[in-house]
Design a protein around this motif. Structure first.
Motif, PDB file in Angstrom:
ATOM      1  N   GLN A   1     -42.614  -1.312  20.536  1.00 24.39           N
ATOM      2  CA  GLN A   1     -41.685  -0.233  20.852  1.00 24.39           C
ATOM      3  C   GLN A   1     -40.737  -0.023  19.682  1.00 24.39           C
ATOM      4  O   GLN A   1     -40.270  -0.975  19.061  1.00 24.39           O
ATOM      5  N   GLY A   2     -40.450   1.255  19.387  1.00 22.94           N
ATOM      6  CA  GLY A   2     -39.511   1.575  18.323  1.00 22.94           C
ATOM      7  C   GLY A   2     -40.112   1.386  16.941  1.00 22.94           C
ATOM      8  O   GLY A   2     -41.219   0.877  16.774  1.00 22.94           O
ATOM      9  N   GLY A   3     -39.367   1.795  15.930  1.00 21.61           N
ATOM     10  CA  GLY A   3     -39.787   1.599  14.553  1.00 21.61           C
ATOM     11  C   GLY A   3     -40.980   2.436  14.154  1.00 21.61           C
ATOM     12  O   GLY A   3     -41.693   2.093  13.209  1.00 21.61           O
ATOM     13  N   GLU A   4     -41.214   3.559  14.841  1.00 21.54           N
ATOM     14  CA  GLU A   4     -42.341   4.420  14.497  1.00 21.54           C
ATOM     15  C   GLU A   4     -41.933   5.458  13.451  1.00 21.54           C
ATOM     16  O   GLU A   4     -40.808   5.947  13.435  1.00 21.54           O
ATOM     17  N   PHE A   5     -42.872   5.810  12.610  1.00 17.34           N
ATOM     18  CA  PHE A   5     -42.670   6.851  11.604  1.00 17.34           C
ATOM     19  C   PHE A   5     -42.464   8.186  12.311  1.00 17.34           C
ATOM     20  O   PHE A   5     -43.131   8.496  13.303  1.00 17.34           O
ATOM     21  N   THR A   6     -41.535   9.011  11.799  1.00 19.52           N
ATOM     22  CA  THR A   6     -41.223  10.289  12.442  1.00 19.52           C
ATOM     23  C   THR A   6     -41.562  11.486  11.570  1.00 19.52           C
ATOM     24  O   THR A   6     -41.232  12.619  11.914  1.00 19.52           O
ATOM     25  N   GLY A   7     -42.221  11.246  10.425  1.00 20.78           N
ATOM     26  CA  GLY A   7     -42.566  12.337   9.518  1.00 20.78           C
ATOM     27  C   GLY A   7     -43.899  12.978   9.852  1.00 20.78           C
ATOM     28  O   GLY A   7     -44.358  12.968  11.001  1.00 20.78           O
ATOM     29  N   ALA A   8     -44.536  13.550   8.817  1.00 16.87           N
ATOM     30  CA  ALA A   8     -45.804  14.254   8.998  1.00 16.87           C
ATOM     31  C   ALA A   8     -46.865  13.343   9.598  1.00 16.87           C
ATOM     32  O   ALA A   8     -47.016  12.183   9.205  1.00 16.87           O
ATOM     33  N   TRP A   9     -47.589  13.865  10.596  1.00 16.75           N
ATOM     34  CA  TRP A   9     -48.661  13.175  11.303  1.00 16.75           C
ATOM     35  C   TRP A   9     -48.166  12.075  12.250  1.00 16.75           C
ATOM     36  O   TRP A   9     -48.947  11.277  12.745  1.00 16.75           O
ATOM     37  N   SER A  10     -46.883  12.051  12.535  1.00 16.43           N
ATOM     38  CA  SER A  10     -46.374  11.152  13.575  1.00 16.43           C
ATOM     39  C   SER A  10     -46.722  11.749  14.942  1.00 16.43           C
ATOM     40  O   SER A  10     -47.285  12.841  15.035  1.00 16.43           O
TER      41      SER A  10
ATOM     42  N   GLN B   1     -49.777  10.185   6.631  1.00 17.86           N
ATOM     43  CA  GLN B   1     -50.717  10.514   5.571  1.00 17.86           C
ATOM     44  C   GLN B   1     -50.626   9.487   4.445  1.00 17.86           C
ATOM     45  O   GLN B   1     -49.590   8.853   4.237  1.00 17.86           O
ATOM     46  N   TYR B   2     -51.724   9.344   3.736  1.00 20.17           N
ATOM     47  CA  TYR B   2     -51.826   8.314   2.698  1.00 20.17           C
ATOM     48  C   TYR B   2     -50.736   8.455   1.647  1.00 20.17           C
ATOM     49  O   TYR B   2     -50.159   7.451   1.196  1.00 20.17           O
ATOM     50  N   SER B   3     -50.413   9.676   1.258  1.00 18.55           N
ATOM     51  CA  SER B   3     -49.384   9.882   0.234  1.00 18.55           C
ATOM     52  C   SER B   3     -48.027   9.380   0.701  1.00 18.55           C
ATOM     53  O   SER B   3     -47.264   8.791  -0.079  1.00 18.55           O
ATOM     54  N   ASP B   4     -47.713   9.564   1.987  1.00 18.28           N
ATOM     55  CA  ASP B   4     -46.447   9.041   2.514  1.00 18.28           C
ATOM     56  C   ASP B   4     -46.491   7.521   2.610  1.00 18.28           C
ATOM     57  O   ASP B   4     -45.475   6.847   2.383  1.00 18.28           O
ATOM     58  N   PHE B   5     -47.651   6.983   2.966  1.00 13.33           N
ATOM     59  CA  PHE B   5     -47.796   5.528   3.002  1.00 13.33           C
ATOM     60  C   PHE B   5     -47.439   4.922   1.650  1.00 13.33           C
ATOM     61  O   PHE B   5     -46.730   3.907   1.573  1.00 13.33           O
ATOM     62  N   CYS B   6     -47.906   5.530   0.580  1.00 11.21           N
ATOM     63  CA  CYS B   6     -47.621   5.030  -0.771  1.00 11.21           C
ATOM     64  C   CYS B   6     -46.150   5.184  -1.137  1.00 11.21           C
ATOM     65  O   CYS B   6     -45.623   4.403  -1.939  1.00 11.21           O
ATOM     66  N   ILE B   7     -45.496   6.167  -0.560  1.00  7.33           N
ATOM     67  CA  ILE B   7     -44.074   6.387  -0.862  1.00  7.33           C
ATOM     68  C   ILE B   7     -43.186   5.375  -0.144  1.00  7.33           C
ATOM     69  O   ILE B   7     -42.264   4.803  -0.738  1.00  7.33           O
ATOM     70  N   TYR B   8     -43.467   5.145   1.126  1.00 10.67           N
ATOM     71  CA  TYR B   8     -42.559   4.342   1.945  1.00 10.67           C
ATOM     72  C   TYR B   8     -42.825   2.839   1.897  1.00 10.67           C
ATOM     73  O   TYR B   8     -41.897   2.043   2.027  1.00 10.67           O
ATOM     74  N   PHE B   9     -44.069   2.433   1.727  1.00 10.25           N
ATOM     75  CA  PHE B   9     -44.381   1.005   1.776  1.00 10.25           C
ATOM     76  C   PHE B   9     -44.522   0.426   0.375  1.00 10.25           C
ATOM     77  O   PHE B   9     -45.178   1.004  -0.495  1.00 10.25           O
TER      78      PHE B   9
END
Length: 266
Positions: A48-57, A84-92
């Motif tokens: 519960q909680g801690g979910e991504f809220t951007g594109a493809w959430s 999306q993969y591009s956001d994964f690379c940005i945030y993690f």
């Protein structure tokens, strides 16, 4: 394999506005390419909680009814989400990969019900040994040839050509006293053994088979390689000399390996 990712450091301000939790580990469940989109499926182990809220959430406008149905995407606070993969690379910033040996999913295929048929079984064999870097045996890397030759050296033998995983783990710094507050950068070298029972000497260059790419400040490091039948030497080291610690070496192979310490003769 198990894969987990996390984000921390300079990304914290950006993370705070994304719904993700800084410094928190997320399970990476799948990588999917669908309708020209490269998506990552992740889960917060807390559920519960801690979910991504951007594109493809979950509530993202990027989802069409068809795509949502194809991937069974539901709007639920269950810790499961896509990005999306591009956001994964940005945030993690970190991705950890754990290799599982003799996992039921590896030795049993649901497509073939012949579990006991050796064609569908792949059982890894394990050899392990413990040791320590202490005093003269804490020699550091080959950057200093003279000192490094005093590191512990272990001979291992393979009866057949096989895939080999070698893993070096140092004792957790938290168990080694108040004067040691962090793990050391560690790694290892693998050499051909040309003289049974003898340690590798200064003229080692032509005998080196492989080595870990980096000496990282990590609890464990590992290396996969294909080796022919024969004898080899693995030499674990810290990055610098005089870094004392205990360690364990594990060798996984499809054929039974044997491993033993080659004594240091003064």
């Amino acid at each position: 394999y198990f894969m987990a990712c996390s984000a921390k450091g300079a990304q914290e301000a950006k993370i705070a506005s994304s719904g993700l939790l800084s410094g928190h580990a997320y399970s990476l469940l799948d990588c999917i390419e669908i309708a020209g989109n490269r998506l990552m499926k992740l889960r917060n182990p807390w559920a519960q909680g801690g979910e991504f809220t951007g594109a493809w959430s979950d509530n993202s406008s990027e989802w069409t009814p068809e795509l949502r149905a194809a991937l069974n995407v539901q709007v639920k606070d269950d810790g499961l989400f896509y990005m999306q993969y591009s956001d994964f690379c940005i945030y993690f910033t970190n991705l950890d990969v754990v290799r599982l040996f003799n996992d039921p999913a590896e030795v049993f295929s649901q497509q073939h019900q012949q579990y006991h048929n050796s064609q569908y079984k792949k059982q890894w064999k394990l050899a392990s040994v413990k040791g320590s870097w202490k005093g003269i045996s804490a020699g550091g890397t080959l950057n200093n040839i003279e000192l490094s030759m005093h590191n512990p050296q272990f001979e291992f033998t393979l009866p057949h050509k096989t895939t080999v995983w070698i893993a070096l783990m140092q004792k957790d710094a938290r168990y080694q006293g108040d004067d040691k507050d962090k793990n050391f950068p560690i790694g290892f070298y693998v050499f051909n053994q040309t003289h049974a029972g003898k340690r590798i000497s200064h003229s080692f260059a032509e005998e080196m088979v492989d080595k870990t790419k980096f000496w990282e400040t990590a609890r464990e490091c590992a290396l996969e390689m294909e080796l022919h039948a024969g004898s080899y030497i693995v030499m674990p080291t810290t990055f610098s000399a005089n870094q004392e610690s205990e360690f364990c070496i594990r060798i996984f192979a499809l054929h039974v390996p044997s491993i033993s310490l080659i004594p240091l003769v003064h």
